[in-house]
Scaffold this active site. Structure first.
Site, PDB file in Angstrom:
ATOM      1  CD  GLN A 237      10.801   4.781   4.816  1.00 33.01           C
ATOM      2  OE1 GLN A 237       9.998   4.998   5.705  1.00 33.01           O
ATOM      3  NE2 GLN A 237      10.755   3.678   4.091  1.00 33.01           N
ATOM      4  CB  CYS A 385       4.027  -4.864   3.539  1.00 31.62           C
ATOM      5  SG  CYS A 385       2.801  -3.572   3.654  1.00 31.62           S
ATOM      6  CD  GLU A 760       8.772  -3.628   2.052  1.00 31.11           C
ATOM      7  OE1 GLU A 760       8.297  -3.974   0.964  1.00 31.11           O
ATOM      8  OE2 GLU A 760       8.857  -2.462   2.413  1.00 31.11           O
TER       9      GLU A 760
END
Lengths: 806, 277
Positions: A237, A385, A760
């Site tokens: 990521q 999140c 998120e």
């Protein structure tokens, strides 16, 4: 229709820029099975690595006998900590300032920990060889409870640092203690609590779960001994951060490392950190001179790569008797597992949990977080999140509900009277954040009206009467949630990971014929960056989105950036995209002025062209300007039309939303059904409403999973009880409710296009909405707090404890 | 998640399959749909050296609707049970139960024979077949024998089938005309085994009740059937709660499972009564 006859509105629409429900360009290949994931990478001579993992949660490794495995034809190598130690690679730094064993160095600290790495000609032989490695263990006492881990006579888990009094985040007060992180004013908060009309105290547990992306983690490492260049394809990521970390760990010069994130099948925080598999694959490739692939299976993913949550949050909230919240106190016992491998900005060991005052104007607050080692897998990542924000949102949204019970008030009204008011923004919170913008009352009232909140409450009252009269065994829960996210990490002045500032970047090249390529420091894992970043550029540059290629994930070509997680792509890289585009437009204006033989200031921008003020027939389109940039000798200007922007955001962005969940609950079996779910999201400027809705649907479904059953559970021996998808709840279409999405638009005042990020929000706001629905169903019968996940038997237990089974 | 190596056999008739089993003894396992065995092999909890795939044996894939009984070949997939109109007419409870097994992908591979022969207490078909008083045809080196479903299950994964026998057919007697029926399954999610499941058949003067995943074998309870036949629903539930012996697992503790079992059984009885002609 030519562009001479089109109105400005028609020309703008033809660009498919911001606000357009543009179809995702990625889906053409994904829906045809033409994606290119890391397991699709196949190189000549490639070997396959597989781990021998610990069956025990805490044990000393007495000996490792790999002779039988090495003797198996096709096995090339078996690596243990002893092999990595001379290279200094048997341990590696974590993103949280701790260190983690790459391969078991004398002991293991969680079930599934990596003990040895077998490298073989194919993955079948590797699996066979794993069975042949004989490891002798001596079991040690296991601690899976973070409170027991802090008892004086608790077993020492981290023998390597047992005498170390100072950790990465300050003093350690116990051998299993990692850090203490304090925010706010303790004395003032204690005083408010002591003097308050009303206080409520409760322990709120946000259980351990796992991001469980569809594609597990993996990589292919290829060391080219001729060029000295290391290439690693992987599920990263944050590819640039991985490159820097690999360089720092391995000593290989950074220019000789190329990290490539191909298509990624979901990340949700699971693919932010560095894992032993990456290190072992790189070492194995260096040792063997051949490419080495490592791909986790599902059980390995659930057992060993980063989990999320596991926060025990003790809360105290103070209010006046008419419901004005005056203070909030919170102590978190944070279970980090065997190593602190949390992926948070360095200065924030509990992430942005200090957003826990939520959407409310709470004048006084205090937060203290204690990180603790236990015999569980490391992690603590931000599962869909921003860093620890879903924990914070769940905490405050439960505390507000508990306060409503104590005050005998309606929970929607209690929220309304405590919301930060529109005119208070920018709002300085008691725990140190500056909320950029918001209009909570408008969103809340719109949401309550949309679901006919008063009508729902009347129906609920009738249902309670029917239940008490024996006419039904089903209760109705109305789950409310108003959340404030904090995303877009972040300003380099206080946000870094391992010293790397959390800016992001975009580089744009306009081609002579007016099409373009943009490269970014982020990496899509399903968010649709190739679609939405092209839309930002289309609006900023007047080039059709379909003429713009967006490329990410190759560190040799993309500008440096910190990657995609924490809803940071739009707030940070999206801003960089707009800023780079504006540099191009500034140069384009000079070119147009020269072509039209007017002064720069005599031109104005009109959708896709510069027009001479007062002479609309005299203009140059961006396409014409691009050609001229490469083919005309323009005095004082370099040829070409390119720009790069590195954007350091001045502040975070604060998306918010108002969610309502209506749930039917069977008190005898614990079965539940979401009858209605309304989600209003305010993410500022909306780039692609279709993608926003898709993100909200996906995030809500993960929130549903977490609230209603998804967990990583351990028994007392530290065995993972939920290591397969039979027991780890992933909702199918059958369990997924129908969602109604809605929005308000409150742009971020400091972001170039006013966008805040959205991916998120639904997880942050969804979990309290689902959980509050369960709690609300039983409120009339005296329920205060019941820990998630709310699976069937735990809901049954609520009813049992309240005496509802007769 | 990669199985150990094995030899793969694909015989085209039952006699050849039995011969292969005979040759390799307990080193061989029969492969039907593979949805229990293959995961166990991937976890290396099962490592048969020889896998005898029954997919090539055409005669095991038939459904015959007779006047007195329905005969279902062992290799009939759950999907085929659902799709068969004649079966739906004769024994609609089989379709209702099959639709609650796993998900469509699994149902297109998973077979009735595998579901019955594996002896997994979580499987739905064993309890249903006990409720229906079905018989299983087992073919071994000595020929064919029949065993009643109600006598087939000994404990978890242990059945009356010998290692060298193959379960080839299921013989299900047709219930009396007008009988009510229901299969009720409470589960955590699609694809899950039952938290509790109940099979109920009832008609004039008779009732049969069996439950799934509430003991280490399916539980057919004669006393529960007797009570229900007499119209005593609560007596039926009480008798069944005496007969089951659930274990705690991720689906919940024993007390919850008993509560859920009672709820499932009451629902099944209510639906069966409503369907009675």
């Amino acid at each position: 229709m030519t562009d001479q006859t089109m109105t400005p509105e028609e020309r703008a629409a033809s660009l498919e820029g911001m606000g357009c429900r543009r179809k995702r360009v990625e889906d053409v290949r994904f829906t045809q099975g033409k994606g290119n994931y890391v397991d699709d990478v196949k190189l000549p001579g490639m070997l396959f690595g597989a781990f021998v993992r610990s069956p025990y949660a805490h044990a000393r490794v007495k000996s490792i006998d790999a002779e039988a495995a090495k003797a198996l034809p096709g096995v090339v190598a078996v690596l243990t900590a002893a092999d990595l130690a001379p290279l200094g690679l048997h341990w590696m730094p974590t993103l949280a300032g701790d260190k983690q064993m790459v391969l078991a160095d004398g002991k293991v600290l969680f079930q599934g920990q990596e003990v040895a790495f077998v490298v073989a000609e194919d993955r079948y032989l590797a699996a066979d060889a794993v069975e042949l490695v004989e490891v002798e263990y001596e079991e040690l006492p296991v601690v899976t409870d973070p409170f027991k881990a802090l008892e004086p006579d608790a077993p020492v888990l981290r023998e390597d640092i047992k005498d170390q009094k100072e950790g990465a985040h300050g003093p350690r007060r116990h051998h299993n203690h990692i850090f203490t992180w304090e925010q706010g004013d303790r004395d003032a908060t204690e005083k408010v609590l002591a003097e308050a009309d009303v206080t409520v105290e409760e322990m709120i547990h946000y259980h351990r779960t796992h991001p469980c992306p569809l594609e597990t983690c993996g990589c292919v490492a290829s060391m080219d001994k001729a060029t000295g260049k290391l290439t690693v394809w992987g599920t990263f990521q944050a590819p640039h951060a991985i490159r820097t970390v690999v360089s720092l760990i391995s000593g290989i010069a950074e220019h000789n490392i190329r990290i490539i994130s191909p298509d990624i099948g979901g990340g949700f925080g699971n693919k932010v950190g560095a894992y032993p598999g990456y290190v072992c694959s790189v070492v194995a490739s260096i040792v063997t001179g051949r490419p080495v692939k490592w791909i986790e299976n599902r059980m390995e993913n659930l057992m060993s790569t980063a989990f999320a949550r596991d926060y025990w949050m003790k809360g105290r909230i103070a209010a006046t008797k008419d419901g004005r919240i005056t203070g909030l106190w919170c102590h978190v016992t944070a279970d980090h597992g065997g190593f602190d491998a949390c992926a948070d900005p360095t200065k924030f060991p509990a992430g942005f949990f200090n957003i826990c005052t939520g959407s409310y104007d709470i004048p006084t607050a205090y937060l203290c977080v204690d990180g603790v080692y236990t015999n569980k897998a490391p992690g603590g990542v931000a599962y869909r999140c921003s860093f620890r924000v879903t924990e914070a949102a769940y905490f405050i949204e439960r505390m507000v509900e508990l306060l409503a019970i104590e005050l005998n008030m309606d929970a929607a009204e209690l929220r309304r009277i405590n919301f930060i008011r529109k005119e208070q923004f920018p709002y300085a919170s008691a725990l140190g954040w500056e909320y950029d913008s918001g209009d909570y009352h408008t969103a809340w009232d719109k949401a309550l009206k949309a679901v006919d909140y008063e009508g729902l409450r009347r129906e609920q009252a009738r249902r309670i009467e029917d239940f008490k009269a024996g006419r039904t065994r089903k209760l109705l829960g109305i789950g409310l949630s108003h959340f404030t996210e904090i995303v877009g990490a972040g300003p380099v002045k206080n946000c870094d990971i391992l010293g790397l500032g959390m800016f992001d970047s975009c580089e744009i090249r306009i081609h002579p014929t007016g099409s373009a390529i943009a490269r970014l420091g982020t990496i899509s894992q399903g968010q649709g960056h190739a679609t939405t970043f092209a839309q930002i550029l289309a609006s900023e540059l007047g080039i059709p989105a379909s003429d713009i290629t967006v490329e990410e994930g190759d560190t040799d070509t993309a500008p440096y950036g910190l990657g995609t997680y924490g809803s940071r792509s739009t707030p940070v890289a999206g801003a960089a995209t707009a800023m780079a585009a504006r540099k191009i437009r500034a140069k384009a204006q000079m070119i147009a002025a020269w072509l039209l033989e007017v002064h720069d200031d005599d031109l104005e921008w009109d959708v896709d062209r510069f027009v001479v003020k007062g002479a609309p027939e005299r203009f140059k389109t961006m396409k014409e300007i691009a050609f001229a940039a490469y083919n005309q000798a323009i005095p004082g200007l370099e040829p070409g039309l390119e720009a790069v922007s590195y954007y350091d955001p001045p502040n975070m962005t604060y998306p918010f939303g108002a969610y309502v969940c209506v749930m039917e609950i069977d008190v005898d079996t614990g079965e539940w059904k979401v009858r209605q779910f309304y989600a209003l999201d305010d993410c500022g400027t909306r780039i692609n409403p279709m993608i926003i809705e898709g993100q909200v649907h996906g995030g809500l479904t993960e929130a549903l999973a977490i609230a209603m059953g998804q967990e990583i559970a351990y028994d007392e021996m530290g065995n993972v009880k939920t290591g397969t998808l039979m027991d780890f709840f992933i909702p199918t279409a059958w369990e997924t409710p129908n969602y109604v999405t809605d929005h308000t638009v409150t742009p971020s005042p400091h972001h170039p296009i006013g966008a805040k990020g959205v991916g998120e929000s639904p997880n942050v706001g969804g979990v309290p909405a689902f959980s509050n629905a369960v709690h609300d169903a039983f409120r009339a019968f005296g329920l205060r707090q019941a820990h998630m996940p709310h699976d069937h038997w735990r809901i049954w237990r609520i009813a049992e404890n309240l005496g509802l089974h007769g | 998640m990669i199985p150990a190596g094995f030899e793969y056999h694909r015989p085209t008739d039952v006699a050849s399959a039995v011969a292969i089993l005979g040759r390799h003894g307990d080193e061989a396992r029969v492969l039907a749909g593979g949805h229990s065995l293959i995961p166990m092999m991937k976890l290396r909890m099962a490592a048969p050296a020889h896998l005898v795939d029954l997919r090539g044996i055409a005669e095991l894939g038939r459904i015959e609707i007779g006047d007195d009984a329905v005969v279902i070949g062992a290799m009939v997939a759950q999907h085929d049970l659902i799709a068969h109109e004649g079966l739906a007419q004769a024994l609609p409870i089989i379709r209702e139960a099959a639709l609650q097994i796993a998900d469509p992908q699994v149902r297109s591979m998973g077979t009735i024979g595998g579901n019955l022969a594996n002896g997994d207490p979580g499987n739905d078909m064993p309890g249903l077949m006990q409720c229906l008083d079905a018989r299983f045809a087992l073919v071994g080196p000595g020929g064919e024998r029949e065993v009643a479903a109600r006598e087939f299950y000994e404990s978890a994964y242990f059945t009356a089938r010998e290692d060298d026998e193959i379960l080839t057919r299921v013989i299900v007697p047709r219930p009396p005309a007008g009988a009510g029926w229901a299969y009720e399954k409470i589960k955590r999610k699609i694809g899950d085994y039952a938290t509790a499941a109940a099979a109920v058949m009832l008609g004039e003067g008779f009732a049969s009740v069996a439950m799934t995943n509430l003991a280490d074998t399916p539980v057919w309870c004669e006393a529960a059937g007797r009570a229900l036949a007499a119209g005593d629903v609560e007596g039926c539930v009480a008798a069944m709660l005496e007969a089951i012996d659930p274990a705690e697992d991720n689906r919940g503790p024993v007390a919850f499972k008993k509560h859920a079992a009672a709820a499932a059984l009451r629902r099944a009885i209510a639906r069966a009564q409503a369907r009675r002609a």
